[in-house]
Design a protein around this motif. Structure first.
Motif, PDB file in Angstrom:
ATOM      1  N   SER A 184     -15.973 -10.664 -53.499  1.00  0.00           N
ATOM      2  CA  SER A 184     -16.801 -12.040 -54.731  1.00  0.00           C
ATOM      3  C   SER A 184     -17.745 -11.117 -55.417  1.00  0.00           C
ATOM      4  O   SER A 184     -18.725 -10.343 -54.609  1.00  0.00           O
ATOM      5  N   ARG A 185     -18.227 -11.175 -56.808  1.00  0.00           N
ATOM      6  CA  ARG A 185     -19.348 -11.124 -57.669  1.00  0.00           C
ATOM      7  C   ARG A 185     -20.638 -12.051 -57.398  1.00  0.00           C
ATOM      8  O   ARG A 185     -21.178 -12.261 -57.922  1.00  0.00           O
ATOM      9  N   GLY A 186     -20.415 -13.094 -56.984  1.00  0.00           N
ATOM     10  CA  GLY A 186     -21.608 -14.203 -56.707  1.00  0.00           C
ATOM     11  C   GLY A 186     -21.318 -15.044 -58.197  1.00  0.00           C
ATOM     12  O   GLY A 186     -22.006 -15.430 -58.388  1.00  0.00           O
ATOM     13  N   GLU A 187     -20.074 -14.637 -59.039  1.00  0.00           N
ATOM     14  CA  GLU A 187     -20.098 -16.297 -59.728  1.00  0.00           C
ATOM     15  C   GLU A 187     -19.973 -16.952 -59.904  1.00  0.00           C
ATOM     16  O   GLU A 187     -20.332 -17.753 -59.091  1.00  0.00           O
TER      17      GLU A 187
ATOM     18  N   GLU B  31     -22.203  -6.930 -56.547  1.00  0.00           N
ATOM     19  CA  GLU B  31     -20.729  -7.802 -55.367  1.00  0.00           C
ATOM     20  C   GLU B  31     -20.811  -7.001 -53.993  1.00  0.00           C
ATOM     21  O   GLU B  31     -21.626  -6.291 -53.476  1.00  0.00           O
ATOM     22  N   VAL B  32     -19.910  -8.233 -53.346  1.00  0.00           N
ATOM     23  CA  VAL B  32     -20.586  -7.813 -51.830  1.00  0.00           C
ATOM     24  C   VAL B  32     -18.482  -8.036 -51.592  1.00  0.00           C
ATOM     25  O   VAL B  32     -17.709  -8.869 -51.979  1.00  0.00           O
ATOM     26  N   THR B  33     -18.000  -6.952 -50.593  1.00  0.00           N
ATOM     27  CA  THR B  33     -16.201  -6.684 -50.296  1.00  0.00           C
ATOM     28  C   THR B  33     -16.730  -6.659 -48.607  1.00  0.00           C
ATOM     29  O   THR B  33     -17.548  -5.983 -48.274  1.00  0.00           O
ATOM     30  N   LEU B  34     -16.361  -7.438 -48.087  1.00  0.00           N
ATOM     31  CA  LEU B  34     -15.625  -7.891 -46.532  1.00  0.00           C
ATOM     32  C   LEU B  34     -14.572  -7.069 -46.586  1.00  0.00           C
ATOM     33  O   LEU B  34     -13.776  -7.609 -46.645  1.00  0.00           O
ATOM     34  N   VAL B  35     -14.933  -6.475 -45.718  1.00  0.00           N
ATOM     35  CA  VAL B  35     -13.056  -6.177 -44.743  1.00  0.00           C
ATOM     36  C   VAL B  35     -13.187  -6.102 -42.701  1.00  0.00           C
ATOM     37  O   VAL B  35     -14.519  -5.961 -42.627  1.00  0.00           O
ATOM     38  N   THR B  36     -12.145  -6.967 -42.839  1.00  0.00           N
ATOM     39  CA  THR B  36     -12.757  -6.789 -40.850  1.00  0.00           C
ATOM     40  C   THR B  36     -10.733  -7.289 -40.555  1.00  0.00           C
ATOM     41  O   THR B  36      -9.547  -7.998 -41.229  1.00  0.00           O
TER      42      THR B  36
END
Length: 635
Positions: A155-158, A137-142
């Motif tokens: 997203s978990r890339g699924e 899983e990848v989380t981006l905070v900006t």
């Protein structure tokens, strides 16, 4: 604003799976991608601040942070750069799900191989998704500079990803990877290990403009070093990007030693900065000694390639031709893709432009060195001259530039090599040829029977002892309107060329020896192409030469060593009509009716000529027996 969930299109899911499982062969590059993205964000903030477009942004301590948590198995890369708005996250980070995906996939389907696919992925800017190679899983905070509210993307890339607006977000971007379970059998890819993070950053991002800092992990001593302060991992010393007067020779030399693993200082440092439609910088080094494996097939050569100070690859062979394989250094391009492959580089027109200019820069630097620092150039030529001469065969565009610096041993001076221009300047105006002889060593060439007439008349001859000399002389053909001519090929009559009135005498000798020459040609059969009188011998009784259009024995052997089968050329036997042995042989031939004994003499004479040039008689044992029997009869 509530969290929104978006579903990837079918083709987008296919693309994501392709990237995770097929595109990248080296999983370590995910960190390179994230650090590069962070560096770009810092660059953009600095530019925006200079333009007054981000007046409230804090630019006092721009940097990149990496934080690893072994227990939670997370890896976070954050920056305090320009950040992104909610809309930009959807457009940029969501590239894989936007309308450009269809175009991307269409071009991807048309790509003929994996290398072409990698080039497309780099061009479409979706390298961010390489994070899914190592993360579940990848989380981006900006938060964009100048805005109050931030955005979270996850997203978990699924099949889906989420977007939501969030408060209390610092300026910049933070990407957190929830790493896949650790593999106890493969600790080399534990991306929570400080040593692994150091290794990747040092290799790929050492020259990034901004400091890349590794934050200490919780729990003193967990990482084995007990460090509690942030550790800066990169040197930030992109010497090629700094003004020349701000860099010392010692710094250049240290970089060279780091690149080449050579303990000696380089012989020359070459800088190049190209501006315009395609910008790049280069810092090149000429070593002071040749590596032991310079001529082996597996020799690794090429320059290090960077894109905006991000390391891309070692040994980028596409940037320089093989005959400059001894050059070390770095090239930093501004407009290439981070994911460019070796196969793509070979077809890229920008790479071709760089290759041509880098080549010309190296050759012009050699010309300047030869003119201004002859001692250093002499060292260079001694170590690398044989390699540089390969360019005379393979690089017609730069052949004149190579010839301008190429130096050759010569009979004019036993110590100092000469250039072709210097040879021509010394030559007599009425002599239109540049004479040369190829062989294994200067000593062997100086004592070759082919040199006798040239030595007697004081005619300068180039002494060429490198294997490549056998090839380039035929490829070049002439210099300054004068033909390059081997003293061991074709027919020579230097007497007439000097105007010494021997032309009539030669005609008389041709008539006198005609019978012997025809008989010897018949006796030697397939061992010779012809037998004739020589215009190049003054001391030796005989020599063997190649016909003007034939390959020399050395060149034949070279082609066979490369696996190319070539027919063996028959040589020409030349006799010295002024030598006592040849005179007596001719007299005996004319006086005797039984010439069986003379046949052995003819065979011995041919064998001696082959030996004199460093060759070997066709049947060494028979030759030795004939010679021993003849010596016995003379005692």
């Amino acid at each position: 604003m509530p969290t929104e969930t978006f579903e990837f299109q079918v083709e987008a899911r296919q693309l994501l799976q392709l990237m995770i499982h097929s595109v990248y062969s080296n999983k370590d590059v995910f960190l390179r991608e994230l650090v590069s993205n962070a560096s770009d964000a810092l660059d953009k903030l600095r530019i925006a601040a200079l333009r007054g477009e981000a007046p409230d942004a804090d630019t006092s301590d721009l940097h990149i942070e990496i934080e690893a948590d072994k227990e939670a198995r997370t890896l976070t890369v954050r920056d305090n750069g320009i950040g992104m708005s909610y809309e930009e996250v959807g457009q940029l980070i969501g590239t894989i799900a936007n309308s450009g995906t269809a175009k991307f996939l269409e071009e991807l389907r048309q790509a003929k191989d994996t290398a072409a696919a990698e080039g497309l992925i780099g061009r479409f800017g979706v390298g961010f998704y390489s994070a899914f190679m190592v993360a579940d899983e990848v989380t981006l905070v900006t938060r964009r500079a100048g805005e109050e509210q931030g955005t979270r993307w996850s997203s978990r890339g699924e099949g889906t990803y989420t977007l939501e607006k969030v408060d209390d977000v610092p300026q910049g971007t933070s990407v957190t990877l929830h790493l896949k379970p650790a593999d106890p059998d493969n600790q080399l890819h534990d991306y929570t290990s400080p040593w692994k993070i150091r290794e990747i950053v040092k290799r790929y991002s050492d020259f990034i403009t901004w400091p890349v800092k590794l934050l200490p992990q919780d729990g003193t001593g967990k990482d084995g070093d007990g460090a509690r302060e942030p550790e800066t991992l990169n040197s930030m010393k992109a010497l090629w990007a700094r003004p020349r007067d701000e860099v010392s020779d010692e710094e250049y030399h240290e970089l060279y030693k780091h690149l080449s693993h050579d303990w000696q200082d380089p012989l020359e440092t070459i800088r190049l900065q190209a501006e315009g439609t395609f910008e790049y910088q280069a810092l090149l080094f000429l070593p002071s000694r040749a590596p032991h494996d310079l001529f082996t097939q597996g020799f690794r050569h090429g320059l290090q390639l960077y894109v905006k100070r991000v390391f891309i690859m070692d040994d980028c062979e596409a940037l320089l031709p093989p005959y400059l394989r001894f050059v070390r250094g770095v090239v930093d391009a501004q407009d290439l893709s981070l994911n460019v492959s070796r196969e793509i580089l070979q077809q890229d027109r920008h790479i071709e432009m760089m290759r041509r200019r880098l080549t010309k820069k190296v050759l012009s630097s050699l010309k300047e060195m030869k003119a201004n620092a002859p001692d250093r150039f002499a060292t260079f030529w001694r170590e690398f001259g044989a390699v540089l001469k390969e360019g005379l065969v393979t690089d017609a565009e730069n052949r004149d530039a190579i010839l301008a610096v190429a130096s050759f041993a010569s009979t004019h001076d036993a110590e100092k090599p000469t250039t072709l221009a210097e040879y021509v300047a010394r030559a007599k105006d009425d002599r239109q040829d540049i004479y040369y002889l190829t062989g294994d060593s200067r000593h062997a060439l100086e004592n070759s029977p082919h040199m006798e007439a040239f030595r007697e008349r004081g005619i300068e001859v180039l002494l060429l002892t490198d294997p490549v000399d056998e090839v380039w002389v035929d490829t070049v053909g002439e210099f300054d309107g004068r033909k390059l001519r081997s003293v061991a090929k074709g027919e020579l009559d230097l007497g007439d060329a000097d105007g010494d009135g021997k032309g009539g005498e030669r005609e008389k000798q041709d008539e006198e020896y005609a019978g012997l020459l025809g008989w010897m040609k018949e006796q030697l059969g397939e061992d010779v192409k012809d037998v004739r009188l020589s215009g190049r011998l003054t001391v030796s009784p005989a020599c063997v030469v190649s016909d003007a259009g034939d390959l020399t024995p050395a060149l034949e052997n070279m082609y066979r060593a490369m696996g190319q089968e070539v027919p063996r050329a028959r040589r020409i036997l030349e006799l010295n009509p002024d030598h006592a042995l040849v005179k007596n042989l001719n007299r005996a031939f004319r006086e005797r009716e039984d010439r069986s004994g003379l046949a052995e003499t003819a065979e011995l004479l041919h064998g001696l000529a082959v030996l004199a040039e460093g060759g070997q008689p066709k049947e060494p044992a028979r030759f030795a027996k004939l010679l021993a029997d003849r010596l016995e009869r003379t005692l």
